[in-house]
Motif scaffolding. Structure first.
Motif, short mmCIF file in Angstrom:
data_model
loop_
_atom_site.label_atom_id
_atom_site.label_comp_id
_atom_site.label_asym_id
_atom_site.label_seq_id
_atom_site.Cartn_x
_atom_site.Cartn_y
_atom_site.Cartn_z
N GLN A 226 42.74 -113.28 -8.35
CA GLN A 226 44.03 -112.61 -8.43
C GLN A 226 44.48 -112.06 -7.07
O GLN A 226 45.64 -112.15 -6.70
N SER A 250 56.88 -114.94 -13.68
CA SER A 250 57.81 -113.83 -13.88
C SER A 250 58.99 -113.90 -12.92
O SER A 250 58.89 -114.48 -11.83
N GLN A 303 53.37 -115.50 -26.70
CA GLN A 303 53.13 -115.58 -25.27
C GLN A 303 53.66 -116.89 -24.66
O GLN A 303 52.94 -117.59 -23.95
N HIS A 349 45.33 -110.30 -21.81
CA HIS A 349 44.66 -109.18 -21.15
C HIS A 349 45.19 -107.86 -21.71
O HIS A 349 46.15 -107.83 -22.50
N ASP A 350 44.56 -106.75 -21.30
CA ASP A 350 44.91 -105.45 -21.88
C ASP A 350 46.34 -105.02 -21.53
O ASP A 350 46.97 -104.28 -22.29
N ARG A 351 46.87 -105.48 -20.38
CA ARG A 351 48.25 -105.12 -20.03
C ARG A 351 49.23 -105.68 -21.05
O ARG A 351 50.25 -105.06 -21.35
N ALA A 352 48.93 -106.87 -21.58
CA ALA A 352 49.80 -107.47 -22.60
C ALA A 352 49.78 -106.65 -23.88
O ALA A 352 50.82 -106.45 -24.52
N GLU A 354 49.10 -103.44 -24.12
CA GLU A 354 49.80 -102.18 -23.84
C GLU A 354 51.31 -102.34 -23.91
O GLU A 354 52.02 -101.44 -24.39
N LYS A 355 51.82 -103.48 -23.46
CA LYS A 355 53.27 -103.68 -23.49
C LYS A 355 53.78 -103.80 -24.92
O LYS A 355 54.84 -103.24 -25.27
N SER A 358 53.85 -100.38 -26.38
CA SER A 358 54.93 -99.53 -25.84
C SER A 358 56.27 -99.90 -26.45
O SER A 358 57.09 -99.01 -26.72
#
Length: 500
Positions: A226, A250, A303, A349-352, A354-355, A358
């Motif tokens: 990354q 993105s 996704q 991943h965990d960011r997905a 969390e979104k 939210s």
């Protein structure tokens, strides 16, 4: 880099029959290389387990691969014809088809999607090699009448040069094949940086490229971690040897790449973020609309870049549609993508995760109701989010403006056609749109009014090799696949012949 013993154990554990597809090095100038000692781990998002260690290709090796690709291009454009390039691509299509099950298992293992989805992706990905094998001999020029009787104007389509390809994790096979098929058909050579999360699928394609007999340097695949990804993006954009960048990812990264490419004035094609509306009109066939909504919104757990993000339902059928949709969503099965009967796997991943959470919290806080789901399914693992349907989502909710990229179906009520078109177009993005109606006049009227590059009318799944895939606005520019797919990899040369 993983040892032969580790690769063999990996193949046995996951039932990969053709072990030659499992690579952990970089494919540069026709050879597998393992420079240096730096590696990065590839993990299974369903279990969190480490799969294999893949080489973190050094920057100096990547710089050399660009030079190798330029040397290969100078030779490839002179010594290959559209027909001969088509033969190479057809071989690659045949090899992908022969190895389809192994390729699909690799996709599921490192990406997490259900095996049925992975099989579909491999079939879809291979279709671009078949499509562009047929398009390669048909890159036609023109004979243009001149205003001067003593002159003739002839145009040629010529390959643009070395192409830098940057691909995402959500379709680790198909996003490479869709770009690479067109590049090879046009006569270009490529340097490819696959997503850090999913390099194994890309390297398996490279193994088949080697087996198909592609000339050295025509295709180079360079896995990096990354942190190094940003450096490679800059290198691709600023290299004077690379004449085109093709990127899927993105909008924020797309804008950065465009800025970085300004100094070399490259040709660019970007497939970026989306905020796709899906509209259910009162006169829609509900069974068709339900199937289409699930296919569009929940494919691969939401996704994909063309997933519906906002679901607008006309007030006359809102209650019935909501009830039927929830019933069908509850029938779907989450779990490890390799397990029998599983329809939906984990997020990447965990960011997905969390979104998604939210967006749910924001919508509920503004009056939305959870009709099903709403939580992380911790029994399955930290990256499994329940398939969620929200009712009575207000137009002020963040999900109206921000792409969730996860398994959240927000139902938003509307009254009139004019209102919903205004809502649907109230975004900077314009990749895909969907609507369901039985009024053939509305099909034309709404289809033309929606501001997106692609529209599905009574269809929740729209992608195939024949489709000109691409968006408008902040969703990017350029078209992949279709009869237009070669255009982004060619330049038009005009030759004026005088004295006739």
């Amino acid at each position: 880099m993983s040892s032969e013993a580790q690769i063999k154990a990996f193949a046995e554990k996951y039932n990969i029959k053709n072990t030659s597809l499992i690579k952990t090095g970089a494919f540069v100038n026709g050879e597998w290389i393992h420079p240096g000692n730096e590696t990065f781990a590839v993990e299974d998002p369903a279990t969190g387990e480490k799969l294999l260690d893949v080489i973190n290709t050094p920057i100096d090796v990547i710089e050399q691969s660009i030079k190798d690709a330029k040397v290969a291009f100078d030779k490839f454009k002179k010594e290959s014809t559209g027909r001969s390039r088509g033969v190479l691509l057809k071989k690659l299509f045949d090899l992908m088809t022969e190895n389809a099950e192994d390729l699909a298992r690799l996709v599921t293992i490192e990406n997490g999607k259900a095996l049925a989805d992975s099989r579909g992706e491999v079939k879809y990905g291979a279709s671009f090699f078949e499509w562009f094998a047929e398009e390669a001999p048909r890159s036609y020029g023109d004979n243009i009448p001149s205003t001067d009787l003593a002159k003739r104007i002839i145009t040629y389509k010529q390959p643009v040069g070395v192409v830098g390809i940057l691909t995402p994790w959500n379709f680790p096979t198909a996003m490479i094949t869709r770009k690479l098929g067109a590049a090879v058909a046009a006569g270009c050579t490529s340097v490819i940086k696959p997503a850090t999360e999913t390099p194994l699928s890309a390297l398996a394609v490279a193994a088949l490229i080697e087996q198909a007999g592609f000339p050295k340097g025509v295709v180079n695949i360079l896995p990096v971690d990354q942190e190094r990804t940003k450096k490679v993006g800059t290198l691709f954009c600023e290299s004077p040897l690379i004449k085109k960048i093709s990127f899927t990812g993105s909008t924020g990264v797309g804008k950065l790449l465009m800025t970085q490419s300004a100094s070399t004035l490259k040709k660019l094609s970007f497939e970026l973020g989306g905020n796709a509306p899906l509209i259910i009109f009162d006169d829609a066939k509900l069974d068709v609309a339900i199937v289409g909504t699930i296919a569009s919104k929940l494919r691969q757990s939401g996704q994909t870049c063309v997933c519906a993000n906002r679901v607008y339902v006309q007030s006359g059928i809102y209650d019935e549609f909501s009830k039927l949709l929830v019933e069908e969503v509850k029938k779907l099965k989450q779990g490890n993508g390799l397990d029998e009967g599983v329809t939906h796997g984990p997020l990447i991943h965990d960011r997905a995760v969390e979104k998604v959470q939210s967006h749910i919290k924001d919508a509920v806080g503004k009056g939305a109701k959870i009709l099903t789901g709403g939580k992380v399914n911790t029994e399955l693992g930290p990256l499994f989010h329940e398939l969620t349907v929200l009712g009575d989502v207000p137009k002020t909710a963040v999900v109206n403006k921000d792409e969730t990229f996860g398994p959240l179906v927000p139902l938003i009520k509307f009254e009139t056609e004019e209102e919903v078109i205004e809502l649907a177009n109230d975004t900077e993005y314009g990749l895909a749109s969907y609507f369901f109606t039985e009024d053939y006049r509305r099909i034309f009227r709404v289809g033309e009014a929606l501001n997106s590059g692609m529209v599905g009318a009574n269809a929740g799944a729209i992608t195939e090799a024949a489709l000109p895939f691409g968006g408008v606005g902040w969703s990017g520019f350029g078209r992949e696949g279709s009869k237009y797919g070669l255009d982004d990899y060619t330049v038009i040369k005009s030759v004026v012949i005088g004295g006739l």
